[in-house]
Design a protein around this motif. Structure first.
Motif, PDB file in Angstrom:
ATOM      1  N   ARG A  85       0.919  -1.215   0.072  1.00  0.00           N
ATOM      2  CA  ARG A  85      -0.128   0.000  -0.259  1.00  0.00           C
ATOM      3  C   ARG A  85       0.852   1.025  -0.046  1.00  0.00           C
ATOM      4  O   ARG A  85       1.940   1.092   0.503  1.00  0.00           O
ATOM      5  CB  ARG A  85      -0.888   0.012   1.269  1.00  0.00           C
ATOM      6  CG  ARG A  85      -1.862  -1.160   1.125  1.00  0.00           C
ATOM      7  CD  ARG A  85      -2.891  -1.000   2.564  1.00  0.00           C
ATOM      8  NE  ARG A  85      -3.904  -2.221   2.528  1.00  0.00           N
ATOM      9  CZ  ARG A  85      -4.782  -2.267   3.565  1.00  0.00           C
ATOM     10  NH1 ARG A  85      -4.855  -1.735   4.416  1.00  0.00           N
ATOM     11  NH2 ARG A  85      -5.475  -3.145   3.184  1.00  0.00           N
ATOM     12  N   PRO A  86       0.532   2.360  -0.814  1.00  0.00           N
ATOM     13  CA  PRO A  86       0.943   3.463  -0.573  1.00  0.00           C
ATOM     14  C   PRO A  86       1.351   4.160   0.803  1.00  0.00           C
ATOM     15  O   PRO A  86       0.266   3.943   1.360  1.00  0.00           O
ATOM     16  CB  PRO A  86       0.458   4.410  -1.576  1.00  0.00           C
ATOM     17  CG  PRO A  86      -1.002   3.728  -1.707  1.00  0.00           C
ATOM     18  CD  PRO A  86      -0.778   2.535  -1.570  1.00  0.00           C
ATOM     19  N   VAL A  87       2.220   4.848   1.290  1.00  0.00           N
ATOM     20  CA  VAL A  87       2.566   5.184   2.498  1.00  0.00           C
ATOM     21  C   VAL A  87       2.560   6.976   2.658  1.00  0.00           C
ATOM     22  O   VAL A  87       3.033   7.520   1.585  1.00  0.00           O
ATOM     23  CB  VAL A  87       3.965   5.095   2.776  1.00  0.00           C
ATOM     24  CG1 VAL A  87       4.241   5.407   4.199  1.00  0.00           C
ATOM     25  CG2 VAL A  87       4.093   3.224   2.830  1.00  0.00           C
ATOM     26  N   THR A  88       1.536   7.399   3.212  1.00  0.00           N
ATOM     27  CA  THR A  88       1.547   8.791   3.387  1.00  0.00           C
ATOM     28  C   THR A  88       2.079   9.097   4.915  1.00  0.00           C
ATOM     29  O   THR A  88       2.905  10.207   4.891  1.00  0.00           O
ATOM     30  CB  THR A  88       0.162   9.183   3.408  1.00  0.00           C
ATOM     31  OG1 THR A  88      -0.792   8.460   4.477  1.00  0.00           O
ATOM     32  CG2 THR A  88      -0.702   9.010   2.022  1.00  0.00           C
ATOM     33  N   THR A  89       2.067   8.563   5.639  1.00  0.00           N
ATOM     34  CA  THR A  89       2.655   8.895   7.014  1.00  0.00           C
ATOM     35  C   THR A  89       3.590   7.224   7.420  1.00  0.00           C
ATOM     36  O   THR A  89       3.056   6.407   7.373  1.00  0.00           O
ATOM     37  CB  THR A  89       1.665   8.931   8.208  1.00  0.00           C
ATOM     38  OG1 THR A  89       0.706   9.946   8.131  1.00  0.00           O
ATOM     39  CG2 THR A  89       2.547   8.940   9.616  1.00  0.00           C
ATOM     40  N   GLY A 168       7.118   0.746   0.897  1.00  0.00           N
ATOM     41  CA  GLY A 168       5.837   0.333   1.634  1.00  0.00           C
ATOM     42  C   GLY A 168       6.276   0.022   2.874  1.00  0.00           C
ATOM     43  O   GLY A 168       7.322  -0.462   3.316  1.00  0.00           O
ATOM     44  N   SER A 169       5.266   0.281   3.923  1.00  0.00           N
ATOM     45  CA  SER A 169       5.752  -0.032   5.345  1.00  0.00           C
ATOM     46  C   SER A 169       6.179  -1.348   5.736  1.00  0.00           C
ATOM     47  O   SER A 169       7.356  -1.672   6.342  1.00  0.00           O
ATOM     48  CB  SER A 169       4.449   0.309   6.317  1.00  0.00           C
ATOM     49  OG  SER A 169       4.375   1.644   6.156  1.00  0.00           O
ATOM     50  N   LEU A 170       5.439  -2.552   5.147  1.00  0.00           N
ATOM     51  CA  LEU A 170       5.918  -3.874   5.629  1.00  0.00           C
ATOM     52  C   LEU A 170       7.251  -4.256   4.922  1.00  0.00           C
ATOM     53  O   LEU A 170       7.951  -4.838   5.561  1.00  0.00           O
ATOM     54  CB  LEU A 170       4.940  -5.054   5.168  1.00  0.00           C
ATOM     55  CG  LEU A 170       3.477  -4.770   5.833  1.00  0.00           C
ATOM     56  CD1 LEU A 170       2.531  -5.681   5.130  1.00  0.00           C
ATOM     57  CD2 LEU A 170       3.599  -5.340   7.255  1.00  0.00           C
ATOM     58  N   ARG A 171       7.478  -3.972   3.599  1.00  0.00           N
ATOM     59  CA  ARG A 171       8.741  -4.084   3.114  1.00  0.00           C
ATOM     60  C   ARG A 171       9.985  -3.495   3.888  1.00  0.00           C
ATOM     61  O   ARG A 171      11.080  -3.745   3.946  1.00  0.00           O
ATOM     62  CB  ARG A 171       8.688  -4.026   1.393  1.00  0.00           C
ATOM     63  CG  ARG A 171       7.829  -5.005   0.764  1.00  0.00           C
ATOM     64  CD  ARG A 171       7.333  -4.470  -0.319  1.00  0.00           C
ATOM     65  NE  ARG A 171       6.392  -5.430  -1.044  1.00  0.00           N
ATOM     66  CZ  ARG A 171       5.043  -5.400  -0.780  1.00  0.00           C
ATOM     67  NH1 ARG A 171       4.713  -5.012   0.046  1.00  0.00           N
ATOM     68  NH2 ARG A 171       4.208  -6.620  -1.405  1.00  0.00           N
ATOM     69  N   PHE A 172       9.632  -2.139   3.838  1.00  0.00           N
ATOM     70  CA  PHE A 172      10.603  -1.583   4.817  1.00  0.00           C
ATOM     71  C   PHE A 172      11.157  -2.169   5.925  1.00  0.00           C
ATOM     72  O   PHE A 172      12.181  -2.001   6.425  1.00  0.00           O
ATOM     73  CB  PHE A 172      10.181   0.106   4.985  1.00  0.00           C
ATOM     74  CG  PHE A 172      11.218   0.927   5.874  1.00  0.00           C
ATOM     75  CD1 PHE A 172      12.295   1.340   5.417  1.00  0.00           C
ATOM     76  CD2 PHE A 172      10.585   1.357   7.081  1.00  0.00           C
ATOM     77  CE1 PHE A 172      13.190   2.388   6.135  1.00  0.00           C
ATOM     78  CE2 PHE A 172      11.542   2.135   7.965  1.00  0.00           C
ATOM     79  CZ  PHE A 172      12.836   2.551   7.518  1.00  0.00           C
ATOM     80  N   ALA A 173       9.995  -2.522   6.796  1.00  0.00           N
ATOM     81  CA  ALA A 173      10.218  -2.916   8.109  1.00  0.00           C
ATOM     82  C   ALA A 173      11.111  -4.195   8.141  1.00  0.00           C
ATOM     83  O   ALA A 173      11.793  -4.630   8.878  1.00  0.00           O
ATOM     84  CB  ALA A 173       8.886  -3.299   8.940  1.00  0.00           C
TER      85      ALA A 173
END
Length: 293
Positions: A85-89, A168-173
């Motif tokens: 999902r696109p990340v805004t925050t 994306g948040s999950l992949r960054f984590a």
């Protein structure tokens, strides 16, 4: 003979003044979901009458809930550059910053207890205390030294949000945590003990390089950043080169597999990447003793 109408006064009709008989073709339009509600608004797609509670704003006019759901099935959801999902925050970045700061506050309160239980130690990991591989990435040099955590958190604050928006948040984590584990694994194999988020931060440096190459950006600035930090790793005393280089390699490898995943099976390939890296780490722990022991 003159006859009188059944209802000489329109106001005396059962339907009320000026209202047509519902049994005729002039029946009042009623909401298709709420038959007791009069409405003169129709869905732009199916032309059914809809009341205010059933109206969904569309680009032109209003639509009914069913048409909105049907339309959403055919609309492609926006994604980040490499899926997700696109990340805004950048919530993961802020969460990691908060965890590191809270862990450091724990060190301020009782550094010997926190470090003695959670810092990376090859001997303790070999003895079965595997959690140290993970927890050590959230600890830093013992207070009153503040430079270690300040540099790492500044780097995370500077590059974390942009990387999270691209990955994306999950992949960054996943990149962050697998880089942290990669740094700890290098310490396990070639060092003795270490603390700090530097392995994860260097993993983000590696991720920046891979993403810049993949997206066609100029990578010279990233190479300078990596080069300067690698030099500092070997020049400044007391720095764990194992943790830094281990994290750098792990971050570059994971991000490379994420960025170059086949488009048709991207999510499955990326999930397999995470599982594969964890299995590699586990296999090393199970089969290889600390080489520096």
């Amino acid at each position: 003979m003159t006859t009188q109408p059944d209802h000489p006064n329109p106001a005396d009709r059962p339907e009320g003044p000026g209202r047509p008989d519902p049994n005729t073709s002039d029946a009042l339009p009623m909401c298709y979901r709420h038959p007791d509600r009069e409405t003169y608004v129709r869905c732009q797609r199916c032309d059914r009458s809809i009341c205010p509670d059933c109206m969904r704003a569309a680009s032109v006019g209003h639509q009914c809930p069913e048409c909105v759901r049907e339309g959403n099935r055919t609309v492609r959801r926006a994604e980040a550059a490499f899926g997700g999902r696109p990340v805004t925050t950048p919530v993961v970045t802020w969460a990691l910053l908060a965890i590191n700061v809270l862990a450091y506050l724990g060190e301020v309160i009782n550094a010997p207890a926190v470090l003695g239980r959670f810092m990376m130690s090859a001997d303790h990991v070999a003895a079965g205390e595997w959690w140290r591989l993970f927890t050590s990435a959230f600890l830093h040099a013992e207070p009153p030294s503040y430079w270690h955590i300040l540099f790492n958190m500044w780097a995370l604050f500077a590059i974390g949000p942009q990387l999270e928006k691209i990955l994306g948040s999950l992949r960054f984590a996943a990149v962050y945590l697998l880089s942290a584990l990669g740094g700890s694994m290098a310490v396990y194999l070639f060092g003795s003990y270490a603390v700090g988020a530097s392995g994860a931060i260097y993993g983000l440096f590696g991720a920046m390089f891979v993403i810049s190459r993949r997206m066609g950006y100029d990578v010279r600035g990233v190479l300078w950043l990596i080069g300067i930090n690698v030099v500092l790793t070997f020049v400044v005393p007391g720095i764990s080169w194992q943790g830094h280089l281990g994290g750098l390699v792990a971050g570059a490898v994971v991000t490379g597999l994420f960025a170059y995943a086949p488009a048709r099976s991207r999510k499955a390939f990326q999930l397999a990447t995470v599982a594969g890296m964890l299995l590699v780490y586990l296999a090393i722990l199970m089969a290889v003793p600390p080489l520096a022991a």
